[in-house]
Scaffold this motif. Sequence first.
Motif, PDB file in Angstrom:
ATOM      1  N   ASN A 116      -1.636   0.080   3.994  1.00 59.24           N
ATOM      2  CA  ASN A 116      -1.989   0.641   2.684  1.00 59.24           C
ATOM      3  C   ASN A 116      -3.617  -0.452   2.989  1.00 59.24           C
ATOM      4  O   ASN A 116      -3.674  -1.747   3.682  1.00 59.24           O
ATOM      5  CB  ASN A 116      -0.985   0.129   1.797  1.00 59.24           C
ATOM      6  CG  ASN A 116      -0.525   1.153   1.663  1.00 59.24           C
ATOM      7  OD1 ASN A 116      -0.490   2.483   1.304  1.00 59.24           O
ATOM      8  ND2 ASN A 116       0.939   0.946   1.775  1.00 59.24           N
ATOM      9  N   PHE A 117      -4.722  -0.096   2.175  1.00 55.55           N
ATOM     10  CA  PHE A 117      -5.571  -1.374   2.227  1.00 55.55           C
ATOM     11  C   PHE A 117      -6.072  -1.932   0.961  1.00 55.55           C
ATOM     12  O   PHE A 117      -5.675  -0.517  -0.334  1.00 55.55           O
ATOM     13  CB  PHE A 117      -7.043  -0.741   2.645  1.00 55.55           C
ATOM     14  CG  PHE A 117      -6.249  -0.204   4.336  1.00 55.55           C
ATOM     15  CD1 PHE A 117      -6.278  -1.634   5.104  1.00 55.55           C
ATOM     16  CD2 PHE A 117      -6.330   1.180   4.927  1.00 55.55           C
ATOM     17  CE1 PHE A 117      -6.025  -1.215   6.543  1.00 55.55           C
ATOM     18  CE2 PHE A 117      -5.130   1.144   5.892  1.00 55.55           C
ATOM     19  CZ  PHE A 117      -5.574   0.001   6.452  1.00 55.55           C
ATOM     20  N   VAL A 151      -5.818  -5.712   4.870  1.00 57.20           N
ATOM     21  CA  VAL A 151      -4.156  -5.052   4.457  1.00 57.20           C
ATOM     22  C   VAL A 151      -3.740  -5.423   3.620  1.00 57.20           C
ATOM     23  O   VAL A 151      -3.238  -6.986   3.194  1.00 57.20           O
ATOM     24  CB  VAL A 151      -3.434  -4.999   6.739  1.00 57.20           C
ATOM     25  CG1 VAL A 151      -2.201  -4.747   6.157  1.00 57.20           C
ATOM     26  CG2 VAL A 151      -4.080  -4.771   7.453  1.00 57.20           C
ATOM     27  N   ASN A 152      -3.222  -4.584   3.298  1.00 58.96           N
ATOM     28  CA  ASN A 152      -1.888  -4.618   1.716  1.00 58.96           C
ATOM     29  C   ASN A 152      -0.362  -4.284   2.340  1.00 58.96           C
ATOM     30  O   ASN A 152      -0.432  -3.119   1.449  1.00 58.96           O
ATOM     31  CB  ASN A 152      -2.574  -4.175   0.540  1.00 58.96           C
ATOM     32  CG  ASN A 152      -2.024  -3.635  -0.953  1.00 58.96           C
ATOM     33  OD1 ASN A 152      -1.069  -5.248  -0.301  1.00 58.96           O
ATOM     34  ND2 ASN A 152      -2.025  -3.179  -0.979  1.00 58.96           N
ATOM     35  N   ASN A 153       0.286  -5.064   2.716  1.00 50.34           N
ATOM     36  CA  ASN A 153       1.261  -4.562   2.895  1.00 50.34           C
ATOM     37  C   ASN A 153       2.493  -5.950   3.535  1.00 50.34           C
ATOM     38  O   ASN A 153       1.358  -7.301   3.943  1.00 50.34           O
ATOM     39  CB  ASN A 153       0.917  -3.812   4.429  1.00 50.34           C
ATOM     40  CG  ASN A 153       0.748  -2.350   4.199  1.00 50.34           C
ATOM     41  OD1 ASN A 153      -0.709  -2.157   4.405  1.00 50.34           O
ATOM     42  ND2 ASN A 153       1.774  -1.406   4.151  1.00 50.34           N
ATOM     43  N   THR A 154       3.415  -5.599   3.995  1.00 54.72           N
ATOM     44  CA  THR A 154       4.804  -7.185   4.474  1.00 54.72           C
ATOM     45  C   THR A 154       4.033  -6.959   5.759  1.00 54.72           C
ATOM     46  O   THR A 154       4.006  -6.134   6.612  1.00 54.72           O
ATOM     47  CB  THR A 154       5.577  -6.418   3.524  1.00 54.72           C
ATOM     48  OG1 THR A 154       6.280  -5.532   4.870  1.00 54.72           O
ATOM     49  CG2 THR A 154       5.912  -6.422   2.647  1.00 54.72           C
ATOM     50  N   MET A 155       4.501  -7.974   6.398  1.00 58.75           N
ATOM     51  CA  MET A 155       4.519  -8.639   7.596  1.00 58.75           C
ATOM     52  C   MET A 155       5.367  -8.092   8.590  1.00 58.75           C
ATOM     53  O   MET A 155       5.139  -7.072   9.364  1.00 58.75           O
ATOM     54  CB  MET A 155       4.803 -10.032   7.953  1.00 58.75           C
ATOM     55  CG  MET A 155       4.207 -10.806   9.327  1.00 58.75           C
ATOM     56  SD  MET A 155       3.005 -10.892  10.273  1.00 58.75           S
ATOM     57  CE  MET A 155       2.514 -12.207   9.064  1.00 58.75           C
ATOM     58  N   GLU A 156       6.445  -7.335   8.154  1.00 63.16           N
ATOM     59  CA  GLU A 156       7.026  -6.378   8.923  1.00 63.16           C
ATOM     60  C   GLU A 156       6.663  -5.399   8.884  1.00 63.16           C
ATOM     61  O   GLU A 156       6.886  -4.767   9.775  1.00 63.16           O
ATOM     62  CB  GLU A 156       8.396  -6.540   7.691  1.00 63.16           C
ATOM     63  CG  GLU A 156       9.149  -5.391   8.107  1.00 63.16           C
ATOM     64  CD  GLU A 156      10.790  -5.570   8.066  1.00 63.16           C
ATOM     65  OE1 GLU A 156      11.719  -4.664   8.632  1.00 63.16           O
ATOM     66  OE2 GLU A 156      11.320  -5.562   6.945  1.00 63.16           O
ATOM     67  N   GLU A 157       5.957  -4.600   8.182  1.00 61.51           N
ATOM     68  CA  GLU A 157       5.161  -3.505   7.440  1.00 61.51           C
ATOM     69  C   GLU A 157       3.942  -3.248   9.136  1.00 61.51           C
ATOM     70  O   GLU A 157       4.118  -2.789   9.967  1.00 61.51           O
ATOM     71  CB  GLU A 157       4.481  -3.592   6.543  1.00 61.51           C
ATOM     72  CG  GLU A 157       5.758  -2.626   5.227  1.00 61.51           C
ATOM     73  CD  GLU A 157       5.850  -2.158   4.396  1.00 61.51           C
ATOM     74  OE1 GLU A 157       6.212  -1.684   3.113  1.00 61.51           O
ATOM     75  OE2 GLU A 157       4.578  -2.899   4.041  1.00 61.51           O
ATOM     76  N   LYS A 215      -9.509 -10.165  -9.199  1.00 60.36           N
ATOM     77  CA  LYS A 215     -10.313  -8.191  -9.099  1.00 60.36           C
ATOM     78  C   LYS A 215      -9.457  -7.802 -10.398  1.00 60.36           C
ATOM     79  O   LYS A 215      -9.264  -6.567  -9.791  1.00 60.36           O
ATOM     80  CB  LYS A 215     -10.360  -8.333  -7.514  1.00 60.36           C
ATOM     81  CG  LYS A 215     -11.338  -8.591  -7.385  1.00 60.36           C
ATOM     82  CD  LYS A 215     -11.868  -8.219  -5.771  1.00 60.36           C
ATOM     83  CE  LYS A 215     -11.973  -6.655  -5.423  1.00 60.36           C
ATOM     84  NZ  LYS A 215     -13.548  -6.285  -6.594  1.00 60.36           N
ATOM     85  N   ARG A 216      -7.557  -8.268  -9.769  1.00 62.14           N
ATOM     86  CA  ARG A 216      -6.343  -7.433 -10.623  1.00 62.14           C
ATOM     87  C   ARG A 216      -6.214  -5.913  -9.932  1.00 62.14           C
ATOM     88  O   ARG A 216      -6.308  -5.046 -10.239  1.00 62.14           O
ATOM     89  CB  ARG A 216      -6.487  -6.948 -11.779  1.00 62.14           C
ATOM     90  CG  ARG A 216      -7.544  -8.298 -13.262  1.00 62.14           C
ATOM     91  CD  ARG A 216      -7.590  -7.815 -14.533  1.00 62.14           C
ATOM     92  NE  ARG A 216      -9.079  -6.593 -13.971  1.00 62.14           N
ATOM     93  CZ  ARG A 216     -10.339  -6.891 -14.073  1.00 62.14           C
ATOM     94  NH1 ARG A 216     -10.187  -9.061 -14.531  1.00 62.14           N
ATOM     95  NH2 ARG A 216     -11.345  -6.276 -14.296  1.00 62.14           N
ATOM     96  N   GLN A 217      -6.176  -6.130  -8.278  1.00 61.30           N
ATOM     97  CA  GLN A 217      -5.807  -5.183  -7.620  1.00 61.30           C
ATOM     98  C   GLN A 217      -5.322  -6.353  -6.950  1.00 61.30           C
ATOM     99  O   GLN A 217      -5.689  -6.413  -5.040  1.00 61.30           O
ATOM    100  CB  GLN A 217      -7.339  -4.863  -7.197  1.00 61.30           C
ATOM    101  CG  GLN A 217      -7.876  -3.969  -7.620  1.00 61.30           C
ATOM    102  CD  GLN A 217      -9.081  -2.967  -6.748  1.00 61.30           C
ATOM    103  OE1 GLN A 217      -8.821  -3.208  -5.757  1.00 61.30           O
ATOM    104  NE2 GLN A 217      -9.826  -2.331  -7.680  1.00 61.30           N
TER     105      GLN A 217
END
Length: 241
Positions: free
Chosen positions: A3-4, A13-19, A77-79
């Motif tokens: 996800n981004f 990238v908006n994920n965990t390190m594992e992902e 930015k509330r994101q």
Amino acid sequence: MLNFREVLGYWFVNNTMEELVNEVHTRIEDARKTFIVTANPEIITYAQSHSYYEKIIKHSDYIIPDGIGIVIASRLKRQPLQERLAGFDLMYNLLKLSDQHHYKIYLLGTKPDIIDLSALNIKKAFPHLEIVGFHHGYFHDDDNIIEEIKQAKPDLVFVGLGFPKQEKWISHNLKHFDKGIFIGIGGCLNIWAGVNNRAPKFMRDLNLEWLYRLIKEPSRSKRMLAIPIFLKRVLSNEFFK
């Protein structure tokens, strides 16, 4: 599937390190060439003032938030991004992955008397990966290095030339290779060589690694000015459109 989240026009990238590591693993197995940028506020601030570099960054496959300033900006930015994905941690996890799957590694960067030690220490830590080559970062002709990498066919290429040189080098030369995960890693090779140290874990947990580096390297003070400039731009972009 990653996800981004967008911060100042850059999709992180908006994920965990594992992902993230799992995604890179898939791309290694599929032999998909990949360009990963480990971006902190300094890199983004520089990119905003240098259009050629901004184009390079935005044409990479993944931009990861390597810097707490990026995460703070996403919160303003509330994101909010899920977490900071530090470049050294990504490199460590990919080396661990390579050790488990016997992947081939190439190292490019740092000084001539340091790169050998970096390679040696990485091999000691991860004896089952294969370092198929390495070269210091003080070179003027790409041809020999390109040919060496082409012949070695590494699965991962860690490029520690410092920004913006490392991203420029990857962007310019990626077309020569059939496969490989190419990542700009800044000063990580110096850490592996023992020349520099990471911040103590408690400082990393408090997101104060930048402060540790500033204390250890006062010459970085001018570079650190990029952080307030970056956050000011985030605030201006969010509230004063």
